[in-house]
Enzyme design. Structure first.
Site, short mmCIF file in Angstrom:
data_model
loop_
_atom_site.label_atom_id
_atom_site.label_comp_id
_atom_site.label_asym_id
_atom_site.label_seq_id
_atom_site.Cartn_x
_atom_site.Cartn_y
_atom_site.Cartn_z
N CYS A 88 -0.63 4.09 11.98
CA CYS A 88 -0.37 2.94 11.32
C CYS A 88 1.28 2.79 11.51
CB CYS A 88 -0.90 2.76 9.77
SG CYS A 88 -0.98 1.08 9.16
N THR A 89 1.87 1.79 10.89
CA THR A 89 3.21 1.63 11.09
C THR A 89 3.83 2.89 9.78
OG1 THR A 89 3.13 -0.33 11.95
CG2 THR A 89 5.37 0.40 10.94
N GLY A 90 3.47 2.59 8.69
CA GLY A 90 4.35 3.23 7.52
C GLY A 90 3.54 4.49 7.12
N ASN A 91 2.14 4.59 7.50
CA ASN A 91 1.40 5.72 7.19
C ASN A 91 1.68 6.30 5.61
OD1 ASN A 91 1.36 9.37 7.60
ND2 ASN A 91 -0.24 8.01 7.59
N SER A 92 1.44 4.97 4.66
CA SER A 92 1.51 5.18 3.36
C SER A 92 0.16 4.71 2.83
CB SER A 92 2.65 4.47 2.85
OG SER A 92 2.60 3.21 2.81
N CYS A 93 -0.57 3.85 3.49
CA CYS A 93 -1.66 3.23 2.73
C CYS A 93 -2.91 3.34 3.45
CB CYS A 93 -1.30 1.84 2.30
SG CYS A 93 -2.21 1.02 1.36
N ARG A 94 -3.22 2.45 4.48
CA ARG A 94 -4.21 2.03 5.06
C ARG A 94 -4.84 3.21 5.99
NH1 ARG A 94 -2.28 -3.36 8.09
NH2 ARG A 94 -0.43 -1.78 7.76
N SER A 95 -4.01 4.07 6.61
CA SER A 95 -4.45 5.01 7.37
C SER A 95 -4.73 6.27 6.54
CB SER A 95 -3.20 5.48 8.53
OG SER A 95 -1.69 5.46 7.73
N SER A 147 -3.51 11.64 9.81
CA SER A 147 -2.80 10.28 9.88
C SER A 147 -1.31 10.38 10.03
CB SER A 147 -3.25 9.45 8.66
OG SER A 147 -2.80 10.06 7.48
N THR A 177 0.41 13.84 3.39
CA THR A 177 1.65 13.69 3.61
C THR A 177 1.78 12.29 4.48
OG1 THR A 177 1.75 15.29 5.34
CG2 THR A 177 2.57 16.01 3.19
N ASP A 186 3.40 11.21 7.66
CA ASP A 186 3.92 11.93 8.83
C ASP A 186 4.30 11.10 9.80
OD1 ASP A 186 3.70 14.37 7.57
OD2 ASP A 186 1.76 14.59 8.03
N CYS A 207 -3.52 -1.18 12.05
CA CYS A 207 -2.72 -2.15 11.55
C CYS A 207 -3.43 -3.40 11.65
CB CYS A 207 -1.39 -2.10 12.27
SG CYS A 207 -1.83 -2.21 14.18
N CYS A 237 1.09 -3.04 16.41
CA CYS A 237 0.26 -1.84 16.35
C CYS A 237 1.26 -0.93 17.36
CB CYS A 237 -0.91 -2.02 16.91
SG CYS A 237 -2.18 -2.92 15.85
N ASP A 260 -2.50 -5.51 5.31
CA ASP A 260 -1.81 -4.34 4.41
C ASP A 260 -1.86 -4.94 3.14
OD1 ASP A 260 -0.04 -2.62 3.28
OD2 ASP A 260 1.49 -2.94 5.07
#
Length: 140
Positions: A7-14, A32, A60, A62, A79, A86, A103
């Protein structure tokens, strides 16, 4: 079986997808990462996953750069919207897939509405990744 979820931010969906795949089959190697990793998990993503018994609080956020030298069976981008680019993965990959999701961290409104958006996206991720797991990894 090695699976990288991007994903872009790797904080939520991934992170949610990572949690689900690992819960379906602990023997999978799941990671992820993000092209612009935020360095932290979205607390609401952690909360809605915990509500259904999956703890991702130890994950984490990453950078994808950590995984470029590895070989992957699957790299899956998650994404969603048209305004979101993406990430592309340039490493060694057997299968590339895209599963787009909204998102929920962009949801605006009441706390109740925002929470419901996180639940909606969480449930969509669960359904899509369970189908992927059953169709591609078990029957594969």
């Amino acid at each position: 079986m090695k699976i990288l979820i991007l994903c872009t931010g790797n904080s939520c969906r991934s992170q949610m997808a990572h949690g689900f795949l690992q819960s379906f089959d602990p023997s999978l190697t799941v990671r992820s990462a993000g092209t612009e990793a935020s360095g932290k998990l979205n607390p609401k993503a952690v909360e809605v996953m915990k509500e259904i018994g999956i703890d991702i609080s130890h994950h984490t956020s990453d950078s994808v750069d950590l995984h470029l030298g590895e070989e992957w069976d699957y790299v899956i981008t998650v994404c969603g919207g048209a305004n979101e680019a993406c990430p592309a993965f340039t490493g060694k990959v057997k299968h590339r897939l895209h599963m787009g999701f909204d998102d929920p961290s962009h949801a605006a409104g009441t706390g109740e509405f925002i929470h419901s958006e996180f639940i909606r996206v969480r449930d969509e991720i669960k359904d899509r990744f369970l189908r992927f797991y059953k169709d591609e990894l078990i029957r594969g």
